[in-house]
Design a protein around this motif. Structure first.
Motif, PDB file in Angstrom:
ATOM      1  N   ARG A 175       0.797  -1.104   0.102  1.00  0.00           N
ATOM      2  CA  ARG A 175      -0.031  -0.045   0.018  1.00  0.00           C
ATOM      3  C   ARG A 175       0.871   1.332  -0.024  1.00  0.00           C
ATOM      4  NH1 ARG A 175      -3.869   0.434   4.357  1.00  0.00           N
ATOM      5  NH2 ARG A 175      -5.175   1.580   2.946  1.00  0.00           N
ATOM      6  N   ASP A 230      -6.179  -0.539  -2.049  1.00  0.00           N
ATOM      7  CA  ASP A 230      -6.361  -1.874  -1.974  1.00  0.00           C
ATOM      8  C   ASP A 230      -6.534  -2.300  -3.246  1.00  0.00           C
ATOM      9  OD1 ASP A 230      -5.614  -1.670   0.785  1.00  0.00           O
ATOM     10  OD2 ASP A 230      -7.821  -1.758   1.285  1.00  0.00           O
ATOM     11  N   VAL A 274      -3.384  -2.630  -5.205  1.00  0.00           N
ATOM     12  CA  VAL A 274      -2.562  -3.549  -4.682  1.00  0.00           C
ATOM     13  C   VAL A 274      -2.707  -5.072  -5.024  1.00  0.00           C
ATOM     14  CG1 VAL A 274      -1.883  -4.951  -2.407  1.00  0.00           C
ATOM     15  CG2 VAL A 274      -1.637  -2.290  -2.494  1.00  0.00           C
ATOM     16  N   GLU A 275      -4.043  -5.329  -5.123  1.00  0.00           N
ATOM     17  CA  GLU A 275      -4.435  -6.803  -5.799  1.00  0.00           C
ATOM     18  C   GLU A 275      -3.920  -6.763  -7.244  1.00  0.00           C
ATOM     19  OE1 GLU A 275      -6.194  -9.019  -4.365  1.00  0.00           O
ATOM     20  OE2 GLU A 275      -5.818  -7.776  -2.600  1.00  0.00           O
ATOM     21  N   HIS A 285      -2.146   7.084   2.450  1.00  0.00           N
ATOM     22  CA  HIS A 285      -3.199   6.024   2.155  1.00  0.00           C
ATOM     23  C   HIS A 285      -3.615   5.482   3.414  1.00  0.00           C
ATOM     24  CE1 HIS A 285       0.756   4.436   3.609  1.00  0.00           C
ATOM     25  NE2 HIS A 285       0.511   3.262   3.982  1.00  0.00           N
TER      26      HIS A 285
END
Length: 179
Positions: free
Chosen positions: A38, A139, A142-143, A107
């Protein structure tokens, strides 16, 4: 680069319509073992959204006398101090005195940061811009993170559109001021 750092490459098409910046970037980003995905994604977005001649990533989280991202002019002087995450007030004070412009990309919940800085001495605090994104936005990015990434970053009227490796996410870039 720190021992044990994970290298990520990003081929980025940047279109910052709000500032009139259009660039193709090829970046190698080292993620320090103590750095979260993140934080790294937020650091990458800060780089893109602040992009100008002389911008660079600092030596990393182990460097205490530089921000995550900075801009230097041709003489080597720091012109922009760009923090990521939740820097303390002393660090912001130092950076604001050193550079012409200071910004923070977070973040985390910006209200908590602003509350932590309340009443503290921060040079030119009223000129420091704090930018935040929806937690779900970071998020989602990040995936999609891989070691090699193909990304488009577009900003128009404060709305950020990011496509990474074929997956899209969008968020408003919110600006906050230190009171």
């Amino acid at each position: 680069m720190a021992i044990g750092a994970t290298m990520h490459t990003f081929d980025i098409q940047l279109a910052d319509v709000d500032r009139g910046v259009y660039e193709d970037l090829s970046l190698r980003v080292a993620r320090h073992p103590s750095e979260t995905d993140r934080f790294m994604i937020t650091r990458l977005l800060a780089y893109c959204l602040e992009y100008e001649e002389g911008i660079q990533f600092s030596a990393g989280v182990s460097t205490t006398d530089e921000p995550a991202v900075l801009v230097r002019d041709l003489t080597g002087a720091t012109t922009a101090w760009i923090e990521v995450g939740a820097p303390d007030a002393d660090r912001l004070h130092f950076g604001s005195k050193l550079a012409d412009r200071t910004a923070v990309y977070t973040h985390r919940e910006p209200e908590k940061l602003l509350a932590a800085w309340a009443g503290k001495t921060i040079h030119n605090a009223d000129e420091i811009v704090v930018r935040s994104f929806d937690l779900g936005f970071i998020d989602a990015l990040v995936e999609t993170l891989e070691r090699r990434n193909t990304m488009t970053v577009s900003l128009t009227e404060g709305q950020l559109y990011v496509d990474n490796n074929g997956a899209s996410a969008t968020a408003e870039v919110r600006e906050h001021r230190i009171a």
